[in-house]
Design an enzyme around this catalytic site. Sequence first.
Site, PDB file in Angstrom:
ATOM      1  N   SER A 189      -5.668   1.892  -6.819  1.00 50.48           N
ATOM      2  CA  SER A 189      -5.148   2.650  -5.874  1.00 50.48           C
ATOM      3  C   SER A 189      -4.927   4.120  -6.125  1.00 50.48           C
ATOM      4  CB  SER A 189      -3.647   2.181  -5.782  1.00 50.48           C
ATOM      5  OG  SER A 189      -3.663   0.733  -5.449  1.00 50.48           O
TER       6      SER A 189
ATOM      7  N   GLU B 190     -12.063   2.516   1.601  1.00 47.17           N
ATOM      8  CA  GLU B 190     -12.645   3.639   1.156  1.00 47.17           C
ATOM      9  C   GLU B 190     -13.639   3.753   0.045  1.00 47.17           C
ATOM     10  OE1 GLU B 190      -8.502   6.397   1.581  1.00 47.17           O
ATOM     11  OE2 GLU B 190      -8.350   4.992  -0.195  1.00 47.17           O
TER      12      GLU B 190
ATOM     13  N   HIS C 196     -11.945   0.806  -2.548  1.00 41.81           N
ATOM     14  CA  HIS C 196     -10.600   0.569  -2.237  1.00 41.81           C
ATOM     15  C   HIS C 196     -10.295  -0.082  -0.879  1.00 41.81           C
ATOM     16  CE1 HIS C 196      -6.584   2.527  -1.958  1.00 41.81           C
ATOM     17  NE2 HIS C 196      -6.219   1.567  -2.512  1.00 41.81           N
TER      18      HIS C 196
ATOM     19  N   ASN D  82      -3.724   6.734   0.174  1.00 45.58           N
ATOM     20  CA  ASN D  82      -2.382   6.488  -0.734  1.00 45.58           C
ATOM     21  C   ASN D  82      -1.965   7.997  -0.828  1.00 45.58           C
ATOM     22  OD1 ASN D  82      -2.338   3.988  -0.770  1.00 45.58           O
ATOM     23  ND2 ASN D  82      -3.288   3.659  -2.783  1.00 45.58           N
TER      24      ASN D  82
HETATM   25  N1  CAA Z   1      -4.511 -13.218   5.873  1.00 38.59           N
HETATM   26  C1  CAA Z   1      -5.143 -13.251   7.178  1.00 38.59           C
HETATM   27  N2  CAA Z   1      -4.762 -12.788   8.287  1.00 38.59           N
HETATM   28  C2  CAA Z   1      -3.671 -12.019   8.211  1.00 38.59           C
HETATM   29  C3  CAA Z   1      -2.909 -11.983   7.227  1.00 38.59           C
HETATM   30  C4  CAA Z   1      -3.430 -12.644   5.697  1.00 38.59           C
HETATM   31  N3  CAA Z   1      -2.839 -12.384   4.771  1.00 38.59           N
HETATM   32  N4  CAA Z   1      -1.858 -11.326   7.215  1.00 38.59           N
HETATM   33  C5  CAA Z   1      -1.971 -10.871   8.515  1.00 38.59           C
HETATM   34  N5  CAA Z   1      -2.918 -11.449   9.153  1.00 38.59           N
HETATM   35  C6  CAA Z   1      -3.351 -11.364  10.462  1.00 38.59           C
HETATM   36  C7  CAA Z   1      -2.596 -12.364  11.446  1.00 38.59           C
HETATM   37  O1  CAA Z   1      -3.090 -13.576  11.637  1.00 38.59           O
HETATM   38  C8  CAA Z   1      -2.545 -11.623  12.830  1.00 38.59           C
HETATM   39  O2  CAA Z   1      -3.590 -11.835  13.565  1.00 38.59           O
HETATM   40  P1  CAA Z   1      -4.066 -11.706  14.911  1.00 38.59           P
HETATM   41  O3  CAA Z   1      -3.418 -10.286  15.438  1.00 38.59           O
HETATM   42  O4  CAA Z   1      -5.499 -11.564  15.333  1.00 38.59           O
HETATM   43  O5  CAA Z   1      -3.332 -12.721  15.612  1.00 38.59           O
HETATM   44  C9  CAA Z   1      -2.365 -10.195  12.395  1.00 38.59           C
HETATM   45  O6  CAA Z   1      -2.714 -10.028  11.040  1.00 38.59           O
HETATM   46  C10 CAA Z   1      -1.039  -9.695  12.648  1.00 38.59           C
HETATM   47  O7  CAA Z   1      -0.050 -10.571  11.763  1.00 38.59           O
HETATM   48  P2  CAA Z   1       1.435 -11.211  12.159  1.00 38.59           P
HETATM   49  O8  CAA Z   1       1.372 -11.433  13.500  1.00 38.59           O
HETATM   50  O9  CAA Z   1       1.747 -12.409  11.221  1.00 38.59           O
HETATM   51  O10 CAA Z   1       2.421 -10.164  11.395  1.00 38.59           O
HETATM   52  P3  CAA Z   1       2.236  -8.673  11.735  1.00 38.59           P
HETATM   53  O11 CAA Z   1       1.966  -8.190  13.398  1.00 38.59           O
HETATM   54  O12 CAA Z   1       3.629  -8.210  11.396  1.00 38.59           O
HETATM   55  O13 CAA Z   1       1.029  -7.993  10.811  1.00 38.59           O
HETATM   56  C11 CAA Z   1       0.354  -7.004   9.027  1.00 38.59           C
HETATM   57  C12 CAA Z   1       1.138  -8.263   9.510  1.00 38.59           C
HETATM   58  C13 CAA Z   1      -1.300  -6.929   9.295  1.00 38.59           C
HETATM   59  C14 CAA Z   1       0.272  -7.144   7.606  1.00 38.59           C
HETATM   60  C15 CAA Z   1       1.045  -5.597   9.703  1.00 38.59           C
HETATM   61  O14 CAA Z   1       2.265  -5.675   9.428  1.00 38.59           O
HETATM   62  C16 CAA Z   1       0.650  -4.404   8.986  1.00 38.59           C
HETATM   63  O15 CAA Z   1      -0.730  -3.709   9.338  1.00 38.59           O
HETATM   64  N6  CAA Z   1       1.164  -3.620   8.036  1.00 38.59           N
HETATM   65  C17 CAA Z   1       0.844  -2.538   7.296  1.00 38.59           C
HETATM   66  C18 CAA Z   1      -0.081  -2.906   6.280  1.00 38.59           C
HETATM   67  C19 CAA Z   1      -0.718  -1.736   5.479  1.00 38.59           C
HETATM   68  O16 CAA Z   1      -0.098  -0.616   5.737  1.00 38.59           O
HETATM   69  N7  CAA Z   1      -1.412  -2.159   4.391  1.00 38.59           N
HETATM   70  C20 CAA Z   1      -2.023  -1.199   3.600  1.00 38.59           C
HETATM   71  C21 CAA Z   1      -0.847  -1.084   2.348  1.00 38.59           C
HETATM   72  S1  CAA Z   1      -1.408   0.204   1.260  1.00 38.59           S
HETATM   73  C22 CAA Z   1      -2.682  -0.440   0.339  1.00 38.59           C
HETATM   74  O17 CAA Z   1      -3.169  -1.672   0.608  1.00 38.59           O
HETATM   75  C23 CAA Z   1      -3.615   0.600  -0.702  1.00 38.59           C
HETATM   76  C24 CAA Z   1      -2.812   0.498  -1.935  1.00 38.59           C
HETATM   77  O18 CAA Z   1      -3.751   0.854  -2.897  1.00 38.59           O
HETATM   78  C25 CAA Z   1      -1.517   0.065  -2.140  1.00 38.59           C
HETATM   79  P1  NAD Z   2      -1.577  -8.635  -8.563  1.00 41.49           P
HETATM   80  O1  NAD Z   2      -0.565  -8.193  -9.513  1.00 41.49           O
HETATM   81  O2  NAD Z   2      -1.319  -9.217  -7.191  1.00 41.49           O
HETATM   82  O3  NAD Z   2      -2.754  -9.208  -9.203  1.00 41.49           O
HETATM   83  C1  NAD Z   2      -3.498  -8.518 -10.404  1.00 41.49           C
HETATM   84  C2  NAD Z   2      -4.257  -9.829 -10.949  1.00 41.49           C
HETATM   85  O4  NAD Z   2      -5.239  -9.147 -11.997  1.00 41.49           O
HETATM   86  C3  NAD Z   2      -3.487 -11.054 -11.556  1.00 41.49           C
HETATM   87  O5  NAD Z   2      -3.873 -12.268 -10.919  1.00 41.49           O
HETATM   88  C4  NAD Z   2      -3.690 -10.936 -13.087  1.00 41.49           C
HETATM   89  O6  NAD Z   2      -3.608 -12.130 -13.840  1.00 41.49           O
HETATM   90  C5  NAD Z   2      -5.107 -10.387 -13.201  1.00 41.49           C
HETATM   91  N1  NAD Z   2      -5.451  -9.635 -14.281  1.00 41.49           N
HETATM   92  C6  NAD Z   2      -4.834  -8.669 -14.821  1.00 41.49           C
HETATM   93  N2  NAD Z   2      -5.340  -8.250 -16.102  1.00 41.49           N
HETATM   94  C7  NAD Z   2      -6.560  -8.919 -16.031  1.00 41.49           C
HETATM   95  C8  NAD Z   2      -7.803  -8.805 -16.913  1.00 41.49           C
HETATM   96  N3  NAD Z   2      -7.838  -8.114 -17.977  1.00 41.49           N
HETATM   97  N4  NAD Z   2      -8.705  -9.909 -16.434  1.00 41.49           N
HETATM   98  C9  NAD Z   2      -8.662 -10.500 -15.362  1.00 41.49           C
HETATM   99  N5  NAD Z   2      -7.706 -10.484 -14.716  1.00 41.49           N
HETATM  100  C10 NAD Z   2      -6.536 -10.002 -14.714  1.00 41.49           C
HETATM  101  O7  NAD Z   2      -2.126  -6.967  -8.080  1.00 41.49           O
HETATM  102  P2  NAD Z   2      -2.896  -6.416  -7.037  1.00 41.49           P
HETATM  103  O8  NAD Z   2      -1.712  -5.966  -5.641  1.00 41.49           O
HETATM  104  O9  NAD Z   2      -3.666  -7.447  -6.441  1.00 41.49           O
HETATM  105  O10 NAD Z   2      -3.538  -5.066  -7.298  1.00 41.49           O
HETATM  106  C11 NAD Z   2      -4.476  -5.153  -8.257  1.00 41.49           C
HETATM  107  C12 NAD Z   2      -5.187  -3.786  -8.119  1.00 41.49           C
HETATM  108  O11 NAD Z   2      -5.450  -3.299  -6.777  1.00 41.49           O
HETATM  109  C13 NAD Z   2      -4.563  -2.637  -8.586  1.00 41.49           C
HETATM  110  O12 NAD Z   2      -5.208  -1.660  -9.068  1.00 41.49           O
HETATM  111  C14 NAD Z   2      -3.644  -1.964  -7.304  1.00 41.49           C
HETATM  112  O13 NAD Z   2      -3.510  -0.728  -7.617  1.00 41.49           O
HETATM  113  C15 NAD Z   2      -5.151  -2.189  -6.424  1.00 41.49           C
HETATM  114  N6  NAD Z   2      -4.459  -2.177  -4.928  1.00 41.49           N
HETATM  115  C16 NAD Z   2      -3.443  -2.754  -4.817  1.00 41.49           C
HETATM  116  C17 NAD Z   2      -2.949  -2.608  -3.391  1.00 41.49           C
HETATM  117  C18 NAD Z   2      -1.999  -3.593  -2.998  1.00 41.49           C
HETATM  118  O14 NAD Z   2      -1.365  -3.444  -1.823  1.00 41.49           O
HETATM  119  N7  NAD Z   2      -1.075  -4.604  -3.688  1.00 41.49           N
HETATM  120  C19 NAD Z   2      -4.065  -2.241  -2.131  1.00 41.49           C
HETATM  121  C20 NAD Z   2      -5.079  -1.739  -2.888  1.00 41.49           C
HETATM  122  C21 NAD Z   2      -5.539  -1.487  -4.157  1.00 41.49           C
END
Ligand code: CAA
Ligand code: NAD
Length: 324
Positions: free
Chosen positions: A153, A188, A176, A226
């Site tokens: 991330s 990404e 990503h 991010n």
């Molecule tokens: N698996 C499969 N499908 C899923 C799912 C999952 N885990 N979660 C949701 N869906 C699908 C549902 O089936 C539904 O599909 P349809 O529209 O085709 O019916 C759709 O997604 C919407 O789901 P819900 O109606 O259950 O719920 P919702 O409208 O609240 O949507 C959500 C859920 C898609 C998660 C929505 O809330 C959303 O887009 N949230 C923002 C998510 C976001 O910003 N993600 C990025 C996070 S940052 C990141 O990932 C990067 C990082 O490195 C941290």
């Molecule tokens: P998570 O905690 O759900 O899962 C991590 C998994 O990795 C666990 O099952 C753990 O047992 C396993 N693990 C840890 N060390 C390991 C090793 N040495 N060998 C094999 N498996 C190992 O975490 P997550 O949310 O899936 O995030 C994983 C990565 O993806 C991180 O780098 C995170 O920053 C990135 N990421 C997270 C998100 C998010 O929304 N959570 C989105 C994009 C990217």
Amino acid sequence: MYTPVLRRLVALGGAQGMRAFSSSATVSEAIKRITVVGGGQMGAGIAQVAATFDHQVTLVDVSPEALERGRQYMGKSLGRVAKKKFPEDPAQQTNWVDSILGRIQGSTELSKGVSQADLVVEAIVENINVKQRLFADVAQAAPADCILASNTSSLPIGRIFENLSAERRALAVGLHFFNPVAQMKLVEVVRTGENSEEIVQKALDFVRAIGKSPAVCQDTPGFIVNRLLLPYMMEAIRLLERGVADSRDIDTAMKLGAGYPMGPFELADYVGLDTVKAIVDGWYTDGEGLKGDSLFMPSPKLNELVAAGHLGVKSGQGFYNYKK
Ligand code: CAA
Ligand code: NAD
């Protein structure tokens, strides 16, 4: 003139190697076997999507229990997709889910798990040392022409691979994905300055072949999404800490006032508070151009929740309670 990567492929596979690398080759021709390391919410999601698009997938995690959690996550998520695909036909839903799960095998042995891979995608804990150690091991066991990718991330892709050979670094890329992987369309694709154009191209082809849309970016902290999302999340937590509003009202405000699908606290819980903390702590102490930036300074509230094991949806408790 051949780049080093093309030269190696020609040496490895002659005309076949060249075909595999031509930009007109489909990914299913070029990348067939994917190994995903880390079967948490992201790794399981990536494995599931790759298998949905007909790739053979190996999912590696540290224990059978972790692999089982990954399998349950995939089963549930695929079940949701199947219900929409075959709304009238539960038997077909089950067949479809089973056939996809049948293309995913689990392993707790990294060296075996990567030994046949065309592409390794890492999705383990957000920690530079752990990721570097992992790729040192992957480099011992993966084929010489295997593409190495990180789903980090926030960490610089170049640093994750910095201890590997120049040949391995030329084949390394950031891929990503976003949570939930099954639903979010973006991936990404990160240029490192060391990876070749052919590898970036191959990564783009792969992303499109699994039904996603790529955005290419340079190797800077947080890439695109991010870098914008984390300051927003942290500002929301500061609003809460200053007592401006409670988390429910802040979430409601951003959903109804700004049209976001989730409010910042729902989103932080969804991402995982350990991951959010790892990102901001890393940037505050060591982020290129971000070190010491007050946007990312430690948050007492976030630290308190993580110290208590309240990691969000995945642990059942974060800013909100998810236990039934
Ligand atoms: N698996 C499969 N499908 C899923 C799912 C999952 N885990 N979660 C949701 N869906 C699908 C549902 O089936 C539904 O599909 P349809 O529209 O085709 O019916 C759709 O997604 C919407 O789901 P819900 O109606 O259950 O719920 P919702 O409208 O609240 O949507 C959500 C859920 C898609 C998660 C929505 O809330 C959303 O887009 N949230 C923002 C998510 C976001 O910003 N993600 C990025 C996070 S940052 C990141 O990932 C990067 C990082 O490195 C941290
Ligand atoms: P998570 O905690 O759900 O899962 C991590 C998994 O990795 C666990 O099952 C753990 O047992 C396993 N693990 C840890 N060390 C390991 C090793 N040495 N060998 C094999 N498996 C190992 O975490 P997550 O949310 O899936 O995030 C994983 C990565 O993806 C991180 O780098 C995170 O920053 C990135 N990421 C997270 C998100 C998010 O929304 N959570 C989105 C994009 C990217």
